[in-house]
Design a protein around this motif. Structure first.
Motif, PDB file in Angstrom:
ATOM      1  N   GLN A   1       0.826  -1.201   0.000  1.00 17.38           N
ATOM      2  CA  GLN A   1       0.000   0.000   0.000  1.00 17.38           C
ATOM      3  C   GLN A   1       0.866   1.258   0.000  1.00 17.38           C
ATOM      4  OE1 GLN A   1      -3.665   0.379   2.315  1.00 17.38           O
ATOM      5  NE2 GLN A   1      -3.367  -1.711   3.055  1.00 17.38           N
ATOM      6  N   ALA A   2       1.871   1.290   0.866  1.00 14.47           N
ATOM      7  CA  ALA A   2       2.737   2.472   0.946  1.00 14.47           C
ATOM      8  C   ALA A   2       3.495   2.689  -0.361  1.00 14.47           C
ATOM      9  CB  ALA A   2       3.705   2.328   2.108  1.00 14.47           C
ATOM     10  N   LEU A   3       4.006   1.615  -0.941  1.00 18.57           N
ATOM     11  CA  LEU A   3       4.755   1.740  -2.187  1.00 18.57           C
ATOM     12  C   LEU A   3       3.844   2.205  -3.321  1.00 18.57           C
ATOM     13  CD1 LEU A   3       7.460   1.472  -3.557  1.00 18.57           C
ATOM     14  CD2 LEU A   3       7.057  -0.996  -3.787  1.00 18.57           C
ATOM     15  N   ALA A   4       2.639   1.664  -3.379  1.00 22.44           N
ATOM     16  CA  ALA A   4       1.670   2.114  -4.387  1.00 22.44           C
ATOM     17  C   ALA A   4       1.315   3.580  -4.188  1.00 22.44           C
ATOM     18  CB  ALA A   4       0.421   1.243  -4.332  1.00 22.44           C
ATOM     19  N   ARG A   5       1.138   3.980  -2.934  1.00 23.67           N
ATOM     20  CA  ARG A   5       0.831   5.381  -2.625  1.00 23.67           C
ATOM     21  C   ARG A   5       1.962   6.295  -3.110  1.00 23.67           C
ATOM     22  NH1 ARG A   5      -3.441   7.271  -2.479  1.00 23.67           N
ATOM     23  NH2 ARG A   5      -2.395   8.507  -4.070  1.00 23.67           N
TER      24      ARG A   5
ATOM     25  N   CYS B   1      -1.027  -9.480  -5.131  1.00 20.50           N
ATOM     26  CA  CYS B   1      -2.269  -9.076  -5.779  1.00 20.50           C
ATOM     27  C   CYS B   1      -2.043  -8.138  -6.958  1.00 20.50           C
ATOM     28  CB  CYS B   1      -3.204  -8.419  -4.772  1.00 20.50           C
ATOM     29  SG  CYS B   1      -2.546  -6.889  -4.050  1.00 20.50           S
ATOM     30  N   GLY B   2      -0.832  -7.607  -7.100  1.00 18.80           N
ATOM     31  CA  GLY B   2      -0.536  -6.701  -8.199  1.00 18.80           C
ATOM     32  C   GLY B   2      -0.822  -5.241  -7.910  1.00 18.80           C
ATOM     33  N   LEU B   3      -1.058  -4.895  -6.647  1.00 16.97           N
ATOM     34  CA  LEU B   3      -1.362  -3.514  -6.283  1.00 16.97           C
ATOM     35  C   LEU B   3      -0.291  -2.548  -6.777  1.00 16.97           C
ATOM     36  CD1 LEU B   3      -2.682  -1.179  -4.742  1.00 16.97           C
ATOM     37  CD2 LEU B   3      -1.637  -2.074  -2.641  1.00 16.97           C
ATOM     38  N   VAL B   4       0.973  -2.841  -6.507  1.00 16.99           N
ATOM     39  CA  VAL B   4       2.054  -1.931  -6.886  1.00 16.99           C
ATOM     40  C   VAL B   4       2.181  -1.860  -8.404  1.00 16.99           C
ATOM     41  CG1 VAL B   4       4.513  -1.483  -6.669  1.00 16.99           C
ATOM     42  CG2 VAL B   4       3.223  -2.329  -4.706  1.00 16.99           C
ATOM     43  N   ALA B   5       2.008  -2.979  -9.073  1.00 15.68           N
ATOM     44  CA  ALA B   5       2.068  -3.002 -10.530  1.00 15.68           C
ATOM     45  C   ALA B   5       0.968  -2.140 -11.143  1.00 15.68           C
ATOM     46  CB  ALA B   5       1.960  -4.440 -11.032  1.00 15.68           C
ATOM     47  N   VAL B   6      -0.232  -2.249 -10.611  1.00 11.96           N
ATOM     48  CA  VAL B   6      -1.343  -1.430 -11.099  1.00 11.96           C
ATOM     49  C   VAL B   6      -1.031   0.047 -10.891  1.00 11.96           C
ATOM     50  CG1 VAL B   6      -3.754  -0.810 -10.700  1.00 11.96           C
ATOM     51  CG2 VAL B   6      -3.091  -3.217 -10.852  1.00 11.96           C
ATOM     52  N   ALA B   7      -0.497   0.397  -9.715  1.00 10.16           N
ATOM     53  CA  ALA B   7      -0.127   1.788  -9.446  1.00 10.16           C
ATOM     54  C   ALA B   7       0.914   2.271 -10.446  1.00 10.16           C
ATOM     55  CB  ALA B   7       0.377   1.924  -8.020  1.00 10.16           C
ATOM     56  N   ALA B   8       1.902   1.428 -10.749  1.00 10.95           N
ATOM     57  CA  ALA B   8       2.941   1.808 -11.704  1.00 10.95           C
ATOM     58  C   ALA B   8       2.354   2.080 -13.082  1.00 10.95           C
ATOM     59  CB  ALA B   8       4.001   0.710 -11.776  1.00 10.95           C
ATOM     60  N   ALA B   9       1.425   1.230 -13.497  1.00  9.74           N
ATOM     61  CA  ALA B   9       0.777   1.442 -14.793  1.00  9.74           C
ATOM     62  C   ALA B   9      -0.017   2.744 -14.794  1.00  9.74           C
ATOM     63  CB  ALA B   9      -0.122   0.258 -15.122  1.00  9.74           C
TER      64      ALA B   9
ATOM     65  N   GLY C   1       7.123  -4.706  -2.669  1.00 12.05           N
ATOM     66  CA  GLY C   1       6.348  -4.367  -1.489  1.00 12.05           C
ATOM     67  C   GLY C   1       6.382  -5.470  -0.453  1.00 12.05           C
ATOM     68  N   ASP C   2       6.891  -5.164   0.739  1.00 12.79           N
ATOM     69  CA  ASP C   2       6.833  -6.088   1.885  1.00 12.79           C
ATOM     70  C   ASP C   2       7.439  -7.452   1.559  1.00 12.79           C
ATOM     71  OD1 ASP C   2       6.310  -6.947   4.435  1.00 12.79           O
ATOM     72  OD2 ASP C   2       4.207  -6.387   4.418  1.00 12.79           O
ATOM     73  N   ILE C   3       8.694  -7.434   1.147  1.00  7.22           N
ATOM     74  CA  ILE C   3       9.344  -8.679   0.715  1.00  7.22           C
ATOM     75  C   ILE C   3      10.403  -9.179   1.694  1.00  7.22           C
ATOM     76  CG2 ILE C   3      11.217  -7.637  -0.616  1.00  7.22           C
ATOM     77  CD1 ILE C   3      10.554  -9.713  -2.839  1.00  7.22           C
ATOM     78  N   PHE C   4      10.712  -8.391   2.729  1.00 10.77           N
ATOM     79  CA  PHE C   4      11.764  -8.772   3.676  1.00 10.77           C
ATOM     80  C   PHE C   4      11.192  -9.342   4.969  1.00 10.77           C
ATOM     81  CE2 PHE C   4      14.024  -5.898   0.853  1.00 10.77           C
ATOM     82  CZ  PHE C   4      15.229  -6.554   0.679  1.00 10.77           C
ATOM     83  N   TYR C   5      10.171 -10.166   4.828  1.00  8.21           N
ATOM     84  CA  TYR C   5       9.461 -10.706   5.994  1.00  8.21           C
ATOM     85  C   TYR C   5      10.071 -12.000   6.522  1.00  8.21           C
ATOM     86  CZ  TYR C   5       7.465 -13.608   2.322  1.00  8.21           C
ATOM     87  OH  TYR C   5       7.328 -14.462   1.250  1.00  8.21           O
ATOM     88  N   GLU C   6      10.978 -12.602   5.767  1.00  9.83           N
ATOM     89  CA  GLU C   6      11.502 -13.927   6.130  1.00  9.83           C
ATOM     90  C   GLU C   6      12.977 -13.989   5.737  1.00  9.83           C
ATOM     91  OE1 GLU C   6      12.568 -18.083   5.269  1.00  9.83           O
ATOM     92  OE2 GLU C   6      12.152 -16.573   3.729  1.00  9.83           O
ATOM     93  N   ARG C   7      13.816 -14.592   6.596  1.00  8.65           N
ATOM     94  CA  ARG C   7      15.267 -14.526   6.415  1.00  8.65           C
ATOM     95  C   ARG C   7      15.718 -15.108   5.080  1.00  8.65           C
ATOM     96  NH1 ARG C   7      19.464 -13.993   9.955  1.00  8.65           N
ATOM     97  NH2 ARG C   7      18.116 -14.375  11.768  1.00  8.65           N
TER      98      ARG C   7
END
Length: 220
Positions: free
Chosen positions: A65-69, A90-98, A150-156
């Motif tokens: 959400q933050a990255l899309a914003r 879900c593609g939220l950031v991709a949609v925002a980029a488009a 978006g939010d990809i550093f959740y797991e080592r």
């Protein structure tokens, strides 16, 4: 879930989600679910699986959400660019980029249900996004002008593979932007903050109703 189940994925996403605006990015509507555990069980039952990953593709996570914003608020950073949305969900950031004016947008994920959700969400927002199903992290070069995650550093383990990929993209000249709500495995010393947002979040997914979330730019 394997790619051969992909033809059934679109119908499943439509049947188990609701199209509605994203709270922190109301310009965009997505096919979203409310209960992660229930949906996870429905995925396993529908496709006869017992080891499927959580349905990340059915939720608008705070980092995304933050990255899309940020992308929508700063379209000049993406206008005319070839964009890769890594682990797109879900593609939220991709949609925002488009929407921000990118020349082309590729949304990458490992899950056929994510690819189906990306297609449906792009259609719902009247933009063009190309889903790419597969693991890109081992690629030696990155063919994009901008890489978004978006939010990809959740797991080592994931973080240990993602950072070298992002570094290769940056070394090749790409702008690399990451949205992160304070995950433990983000190497903050490698990034600089470009924006901070307080994003609404479903309490069932996180430990709070809102998450302070930072957009980071990878540095040299």
């Amino acid at each position: 879930m394997t790619a051969d189940l992909a033809p059934q994925a679109g119908a499943f996403v439509r049947a188990h989600t609701e199209l509605r605006p994203v709270p922190g990015v109301p310009e965009i509507s997505l096919h979203l679910a409310d209960d992660a555990i229930e949906l996870w069980q429905e995925v396993e039952a529908a496709f006869g699986l017992d080891d499927t990953p959580p349905p990340f593709w059915a939720f608008a996570w705070a980092g995304g959400q933050a990255l899309a914003r940020y992308v929508l608020d700063h379209p000049q950073r993406l206008a005319g660019a070839r964009v890769l949305d890594l682990a797109a969900g879900c593609g939220l950031v991709a949609v925002a980029a488009a929407k921000a004016g990118a020349t082309s947008v590729t949304a990458n994920d490992l899950e056929p249900l994510a690819a189906a959700a990306i297609e449906l969400n792009a259609e719902a927002n009247a933009v063009t996004v190309k889903p790419y199903l597969g693991d890109l992290l081992g690629e030696t070069s990155v063919d994009a002008d901008v890489v978004l995650a978006g939010d990809i550093f959740y797991e080592r383990h994931t973080a240990e593979r993602v950072l070298p990929f992002l570094q290769r993209a940056h070394a090749g000249g790409a702008l690399v932007l990451v949205g992160d709500p304070g995950r433990a495995y983000l190497p903050r010393e490698r990034f600089e903050s470009v924006a901070t947002y307080t994003m609404p979040m479903a309490a069932a997914l996180e430990d709070a109703d809102v998450k302070q979330t930072t957009v980071w730019s990878l540095t040299d």
